[in-house]
Write a protein that holds these residues in place. Structure first.
Motif, PDB file in Angstrom:
ATOM      1  N   GLY A   1       0.725  -1.174  -0.007  1.00 42.82           N
ATOM      2  CA  GLY A   1      -0.149   0.156  -0.206  1.00 42.82           C
ATOM      3  C   GLY A   1       0.916   1.361   0.056  1.00 42.82           C
ATOM      4  N   ASN A   2       0.597   2.227   1.016  1.00 40.76           N
ATOM      5  CA  ASN A   2       1.118   3.611   0.874  1.00 40.76           C
ATOM      6  C   ASN A   2       2.653   3.362   1.354  1.00 40.76           C
ATOM      7  N   LYS A   3       3.072   2.175   1.933  1.00 40.59           N
ATOM      8  CA  LYS A   3       4.537   2.063   2.335  1.00 40.59           C
ATOM      9  C   LYS A   3       5.243   1.939   0.824  1.00 40.59           C
ATOM     10  N   PHE A   4       4.675   1.311   0.085  1.00 41.97           N
ATOM     11  CA  PHE A   4       5.125   1.267  -1.589  1.00 41.97           C
ATOM     12  C   PHE A   4       5.353   2.582  -2.032  1.00 41.97           C
ATOM     13  N   ARG A   5       4.214   3.237  -1.993  1.00 41.82           N
ATOM     14  CA  ARG A   5       4.134   4.568  -2.649  1.00 41.82           C
ATOM     15  C   ARG A   5       5.104   5.467  -1.997  1.00 41.82           C
ATOM     16  N   LYS A   6       5.386   5.434  -0.770  1.00 45.74           N
ATOM     17  CA  LYS A   6       6.532   6.271  -0.009  1.00 45.74           C
ATOM     18  C   LYS A   6       7.996   5.823  -0.339  1.00 45.74           C
ATOM     19  N   LEU A   7       8.187   4.761  -0.624  1.00 45.65           N
ATOM     20  CA  LEU A   7       9.394   4.150  -0.743  1.00 45.65           C
ATOM     21  C   LEU A   7       9.751   4.320  -2.122  1.00 45.65           C
TER      22      LEU A   7
ATOM     23  N   SER B   1       6.212  -2.354  13.021  1.00 46.48           N
ATOM     24  CA  SER B   1       6.108  -1.027  11.840  1.00 46.48           C
ATOM     25  C   SER B   1       5.892  -1.815  10.405  1.00 46.48           C
ATOM     26  N   ASN B   2       4.862  -1.104   9.954  1.00 43.81           N
ATOM     27  CA  ASN B   2       4.687  -1.556   8.361  1.00 43.81           C
ATOM     28  C   ASN B   2       5.782  -1.071   7.553  1.00 43.81           C
ATOM     29  N   HIS B   3       6.236   0.091   7.916  1.00 43.77           N
ATOM     30  CA  HIS B   3       7.354   0.741   7.126  1.00 43.77           C
ATOM     31  C   HIS B   3       8.583  -0.148   7.208  1.00 43.77           C
TER      32      HIS B   3
ATOM     33  N   GLY C   1       8.622   6.702   6.699  1.00 46.77           N
ATOM     34  CA  GLY C   1       8.923   7.068   5.287  1.00 46.77           C
ATOM     35  C   GLY C   1       8.415   8.354   4.715  1.00 46.77           C
ATOM     36  N   THR C   2       8.031   9.151   5.647  1.00 44.39           N
ATOM     37  CA  THR C   2       7.855  10.457   5.023  1.00 44.39           C
ATOM     38  C   THR C   2       8.685  11.352   4.856  1.00 44.39           C
ATOM     39  N   ASN C   3       8.908  11.889   3.724  1.00 41.86           N
ATOM     40  CA  ASN C   3       9.592  12.867   3.082  1.00 41.86           C
ATOM     41  C   ASN C   3       9.190  13.354   1.706  1.00 41.86           C
TER      42      ASN C   3
ATOM     43  N   CYS D   1      -8.769   8.814   4.004  1.00 43.16           N
ATOM     44  CA  CYS D   1      -7.250   7.918   4.194  1.00 43.16           C
ATOM     45  C   CYS D   1      -7.118   7.832   5.849  1.00 43.16           C
ATOM     46  N   ALA D   2      -6.341   6.829   6.090  1.00 48.02           N
ATOM     47  CA  ALA D   2      -5.719   6.767   7.472  1.00 48.02           C
ATOM     48  C   ALA D   2      -4.577   7.835   7.577  1.00 48.02           C
ATOM     49  N   VAL D   3      -4.392   8.345   8.670  1.00 49.00           N
ATOM     50  CA  VAL D   3      -3.241   9.257   8.852  1.00 49.00           C
ATOM     51  C   VAL D   3      -2.329   8.792  10.053  1.00 49.00           C
ATOM     52  N   GLY D   4      -0.963   8.799   9.877  1.00 51.04           N
ATOM     53  CA  GLY D   4      -0.132   8.590  10.823  1.00 51.04           C
ATOM     54  C   GLY D   4       0.892   9.800  10.853  1.00 51.04           C
ATOM     55  N   THR D   5       1.903   9.664  10.125  1.00 52.72           N
ATOM     56  CA  THR D   5       2.692  11.004   9.770  1.00 52.72           C
ATOM     57  C   THR D   5       2.148  12.036   9.159  1.00 52.72           C
ATOM     58  N   GLY D   6       1.438  11.709   8.070  1.00 54.08           N
ATOM     59  CA  GLY D   6       0.578  12.645   7.497  1.00 54.08           C
ATOM     60  C   GLY D   6       1.097  12.663   5.850  1.00 54.08           C
ATOM     61  N   GLY D   7       2.090  12.010   5.624  1.00 51.11           N
ATOM     62  CA  GLY D   7       2.462  11.948   4.207  1.00 51.11           C
ATOM     63  C   GLY D   7       1.630  11.414   3.229  1.00 51.11           C
ATOM     64  N   THR D   8       0.794  10.290   3.556  1.00 50.08           N
ATOM     65  CA  THR D   8      -0.041   9.945   2.641  1.00 50.08           C
ATOM     66  C   THR D   8      -0.982  10.712   2.194  1.00 50.08           C
ATOM     67  N   ILE D   9      -1.540  11.419   3.381  1.00 51.69           N
ATOM     68  CA  ILE D   9      -2.724  12.282   2.937  1.00 51.69           C
ATOM     69  C   ILE D   9      -2.322  13.720   2.382  1.00 51.69           C
TER      70      ILE D   9
ATOM     71  N   VAL E   1      -4.355  -1.106  12.937  1.00 53.54           N
ATOM     72  CA  VAL E   1      -3.723   0.160  13.489  1.00 53.54           C
ATOM     73  C   VAL E   1      -4.174   1.385  12.725  1.00 53.54           C
ATOM     74  N   TYR E   2      -4.383   1.197  11.296  1.00 55.87           N
ATOM     75  CA  TYR E   2      -4.957   2.409  10.374  1.00 55.87           C
ATOM     76  C   TYR E   2      -6.078   2.116   9.744  1.00 55.87           C
ATOM     77  N   THR E   3      -6.481   1.142   8.794  1.00 50.75           N
ATOM     78  CA  THR E   3      -7.545   1.228   8.101  1.00 50.75           C
ATOM     79  C   THR E   3      -8.821   1.014   8.636  1.00 50.75           C
ATOM     80  N   ALA E   4      -8.803   0.110   9.842  1.00 50.25           N
ATOM     81  CA  ALA E   4      -9.926  -0.251  10.314  1.00 50.25           C
ATOM     82  C   ALA E   4     -10.614   1.040  11.118  1.00 50.25           C
TER      83      ALA E   4
ATOM     84  N   THR F   1      -5.012   1.403   2.621  1.00 51.16           N
ATOM     85  CA  THR F   1      -3.316   1.895   2.441  1.00 51.16           C
ATOM     86  C   THR F   1      -2.426   0.568   2.854  1.00 51.16           C
ATOM     87  N   GLY F   2      -3.244  -0.531   3.043  1.00 48.03           N
ATOM     88  CA  GLY F   2      -2.600  -1.751   3.652  1.00 48.03           C
ATOM     89  C   GLY F   2      -2.388  -2.082   5.037  1.00 48.03           C
ATOM     90  N   GLY F   3      -1.023  -2.469   5.197  1.00 48.26           N
ATOM     91  CA  GLY F   3      -0.752  -2.554   6.816  1.00 48.26           C
ATOM     92  C   GLY F   3      -1.350  -3.919   7.402  1.00 48.26           C
ATOM     93  N   LEU F   4      -1.388  -5.047   6.571  1.00 44.19           N
ATOM     94  CA  LEU F   4      -2.175  -6.236   6.815  1.00 44.19           C
ATOM     95  C   LEU F   4      -1.199  -6.985   7.475  1.00 44.19           C
TER      96      LEU F   4
END
Ligand code: PLP
Length: 296
Positions: free
Chosen positions: A30-36, A59-61, A139-141, A164-172, A245-248, A274-277
């Protein structure tokens, strides 16, 4: 580079659809792919010797970075919060998986971990891990946000609201930048704290977004039986797994928003999965220890 699998949105009901971004790659989720994506591309292009990044025990990351490194044949180092975890690698599904992908796990004390963005600390780490490309926790930069801007496509222009779910805010931030100004992006923070807003503002190029902070369920990685019941019911109904942690939490918030009318009935909603399974197994171990209902 890693290959993205094409996905189609899944319609859940007349109002709500889900983008199964968790299916874009079998192990880099999911979003960890996008961020990487662009970070890895840069590291490979510029001939870095490895990737060094940070994360907690579940950590999913960390899992995604380890899997990506294995596939791209670039060494990875995970700096893990908590020295005591060194004895728990084999009983912790995330750490065990990261290690099996060839990631070097570097356990540090919780106080040392707090310096994870301090340039002096990073310089010290890079003495040991020479010429490694550093990716921050979560993974946020800037390059991560560029990757997340690719989550939405033209086909998604018909939606009024994107969640979307928000952690560090990079995805949103990436979703905001990739959306139409007429669309609204609603983020559901998975943790308590108001610093997230400023972080999103740093990267977002539009102001068509808001946060709904009512569904963190007590904080990061905290769950209760209401949430677990909801996840299990969701999986039975739609045959789609959610992560605890996130999508639920996001999906719970969307259902409540629709029920209460806070999300208008006429609005077409797209939820980003965004994944995290990979986090399910670790959460189930903790639920089992507490004699609580587990995730199916
Ligand atoms: C990390 C993660 C998020 C949060 O992403 P941020 O860019 O840190 O806000 C959301 N969903 C899942 C499944 C994640 O693993």
């Amino acid at each position: 580079m890693l290959k993205i699998k094409t996905i189609e949105n899944i319609r859940l009901n007349s109002q709500l659809a889900l983008k199964p971004d968790y299916l874009i790659h079998p192990t880099v989720s999911g979003n960890k792919f996008r961020k990487l994506k662009y970070n890895l591309e840069t590291a490979l292009l510029e001939n870095y010797k490895g990737i060094l990044t940070f994360g907690g025990a579940y950590s999913n990351h960390i899992a995604a970075t380890a899997a990506a490194g294995q596939e791209l044949k670039i060494p990875t180092v995970g700096v893990i919060r908590g020295e005591e975890l060194i004895s728990q690698i084999d009983s912790n599904p995330t750490l065990r998986y990261a290690k099996s992908c060839g990631m070097h796990l570097e356990f540090v004390s919780r106080s040392a971990y707090k310096s994870k963005t301090d340039p002096v600390y990073l310089e010290q780490l890079l003495i040991t891990f020479k010429d490694h490309y550093v990716i921050p926790e979560g993974g946020t930069n800037e390059l991560a946000i560029k990757g997340c801007e690719e989550i939405l496509t033209e086909k998604d222009h018909s939606f009024d609201i994107i969640c979307c779910a928000v952690g560090t805010g990079g995805t949103i931030a990436g979703l905001i930048n990739g959306s139409l100004p007429t669309q609204k992006i609603i983020g559901f923070p998975a943790l308590k704290g108001h610093f997230i807003k400023q972080d999103i503002c740093k990267f977002a190029t539009q102001s068509n977004w808001e946060l709904c902070e009512d569904y963190h369920f007590g904080g990061y990685a905290k769950v209760d039986s209401k949430l677990i019941n909801f996840m299990n019911e969701f999986k039975s109904t739609y045959n789609i797994p959610l992560d605890p942690v996130y999508t639920a939490k996001m999906m719970y918030g969307i259902f409540e928003g629709i029920r209460s009318g806070e999300i208008p009935k006429r609005a077409k909603v797209l939820a980003i999965h965004t994944g995290g399974l990979q986090g399910i197994d670790g959460m189930n171990l903790r639920l089992k220890q507490k004699n609580l209902e587990e995730i199916i």
